[in-house]
Write a protein that holds these residues in place. Structure first.
Motif, PDB file in Angstrom:
ATOM      1  N   THR A  58       0.837  -1.193   0.000  1.00 26.72           N
ATOM      2  CA  THR A  58       0.000   0.000   0.000  1.00 26.72           C
ATOM      3  C   THR A  58       0.874   1.246   0.000  1.00 26.72           C
ATOM      4  N   ILE A  59       0.454   2.240  -0.760  1.00 29.93           N
ATOM      5  CA  ILE A  59       1.105   3.546  -0.748  1.00 29.93           C
ATOM      6  C   ILE A  59       0.009   4.596  -0.573  1.00 29.93           C
ATOM      7  N   ILE A  60       0.292   5.585   0.253  1.00 29.25           N
ATOM      8  CA  ILE A  60      -0.625   6.701   0.462  1.00 29.25           C
ATOM      9  C   ILE A  60       0.118   7.955   0.042  1.00 29.25           C
ATOM     10  N   VAL A  61      -0.445   8.690  -0.910  1.00 32.20           N
ATOM     11  CA  VAL A  61       0.189   9.907  -1.424  1.00 32.20           C
ATOM     12  C   VAL A  61      -0.609  11.106  -0.917  1.00 32.20           C
ATOM     13  N   GLN A  62       0.005  11.869  -0.037  1.00 38.23           N
ATOM     14  CA  GLN A  62      -0.631  13.064   0.487  1.00 38.23           C
ATOM     15  C   GLN A  62      -0.428  14.221  -0.489  1.00 38.23           C
ATOM     16  N   ASN A  63      -1.408  15.087  -0.583  1.00 42.90           N
ATOM     17  CA  ASN A  63      -1.359  16.230  -1.508  1.00 42.90           C
ATOM     18  C   ASN A  63      -1.145  15.773  -2.944  1.00 42.90           C
ATOM     19  N   ALA A  64      -1.895  14.780  -3.351  1.00 51.77           N
ATOM     20  CA  ALA A  64      -1.735  14.183  -4.676  1.00 51.77           C
ATOM     21  C   ALA A  64      -1.967  15.172  -5.807  1.00 51.77           C
ATOM     22  N   GLU A  65      -2.717  16.232  -5.542  1.00 51.15           N
ATOM     23  CA  GLU A  65      -2.980  17.227  -6.584  1.00 51.15           C
ATOM     24  C   GLU A  65      -1.720  17.979  -6.993  1.00 51.15           C
ATOM     25  N   ARG A  66      -0.679  17.872  -6.236  1.00 56.56           N
ATOM     26  CA  ARG A  66       0.582  18.554  -6.550  1.00 56.56           C
ATOM     27  C   ARG A  66       1.449  17.781  -7.546  1.00 56.56           C
ATOM     28  N   SER A  85      -1.596  -8.111  -4.631  1.00 65.17           N
ATOM     29  CA  SER A  85      -2.480  -6.969  -4.834  1.00 65.17           C
ATOM     30  C   SER A  85      -1.852  -5.736  -4.214  1.00 65.17           C
ATOM     31  N   GLY A  86      -2.060  -4.597  -4.857  1.00 70.29           N
ATOM     32  CA  GLY A  86      -1.533  -3.349  -4.335  1.00 70.29           C
ATOM     33  C   GLY A  86      -2.611  -2.305  -4.242  1.00 70.29           C
ATOM     34  N   TYR A  87      -2.409  -1.368  -3.345  1.00 65.23           N
ATOM     35  CA  TYR A  87      -3.374  -0.300  -3.149  1.00 65.23           C
ATOM     36  C   TYR A  87      -2.645   1.029  -3.158  1.00 65.23           C
ATOM     37  N   CYS A  88      -3.277   2.018  -3.780  1.00 65.29           N
ATOM     38  CA  CYS A  88      -2.721   3.360  -3.857  1.00 65.29           C
ATOM     39  C   CYS A  88      -3.828   4.335  -3.492  1.00 65.29           C
ATOM     40  N   TYR A  89      -3.629   5.043  -2.401  1.00 65.47           N
ATOM     41  CA  TYR A  89      -4.600   6.035  -1.961  1.00 65.47           C
ATOM     42  C   TYR A  89      -4.041   7.416  -2.258  1.00 65.47           C
ATOM     43  N   LEU A  90      -4.788   8.184  -3.029  1.00 59.34           N
ATOM     44  CA  LEU A  90      -4.387   9.538  -3.390  1.00 59.34           C
ATOM     45  C   LEU A  90      -5.221  10.503  -2.557  1.00 59.34           C
ATOM     46  N   LEU A  91      -4.564  11.228  -1.665  1.00 58.63           N
ATOM     47  CA  LEU A  91      -5.255  12.148  -0.779  1.00 58.63           C
ATOM     48  C   LEU A  91      -5.134  13.574  -1.297  1.00 58.63           C
TER      49      LEU A  91
END
Length: 96
Positions: A58-66, A85-91
């Motif tokens: 899993t990866i969590i990307v904070q401020n993905a809009e940047r 399986s992988g997960y990607c959360y774009l915050l």
């Protein structure tokens, strides 16, 4: 960010990686994470530049809009490369 996550999930162990670290220190942190000696790696986009972590799911990307689409694709490609399986959360911020 590591302190915030640690407060939310105190049973997890953390490592921090960023581009201002010496090469040796960054290697030590990555070794801890890839060996499973720490549960969570809090990192800057340093992981985008070719660091391979096939056991991470899993990866969590904070401020993905940047980020641009190609950068987000590269970041997503850092996880779940071992046939899992992988997960990607774009915050993003609430009002963006």
């Amino acid at each position: 960010m590591a302190a915030h996550i640690s407060a939310l999930v105190p049973e997890c162990s953390f490592a921090i990686g960023h581009g201002q670290m010496s090469a040796g220190e960054l290697q030590r942190v990555m070794r801890l994470f890839t060996r499973g000696e720490v549960d969570v790696l809090v990192a800057t986009t340093i992981i985008e530049s070719g660091i391979d972590i096939p056991s991470a799911g899993t990866i969590i990307v904070q401020n993905a809009e940047r980020f641009g689409l190609s950068e987000l694709h590269q970041l997503r490609g850092r996880v779940a490369r071992a046939g899992q399986s992988g997960y990607c959360y774009l915050l993003v911020e609430k009002h963006k």
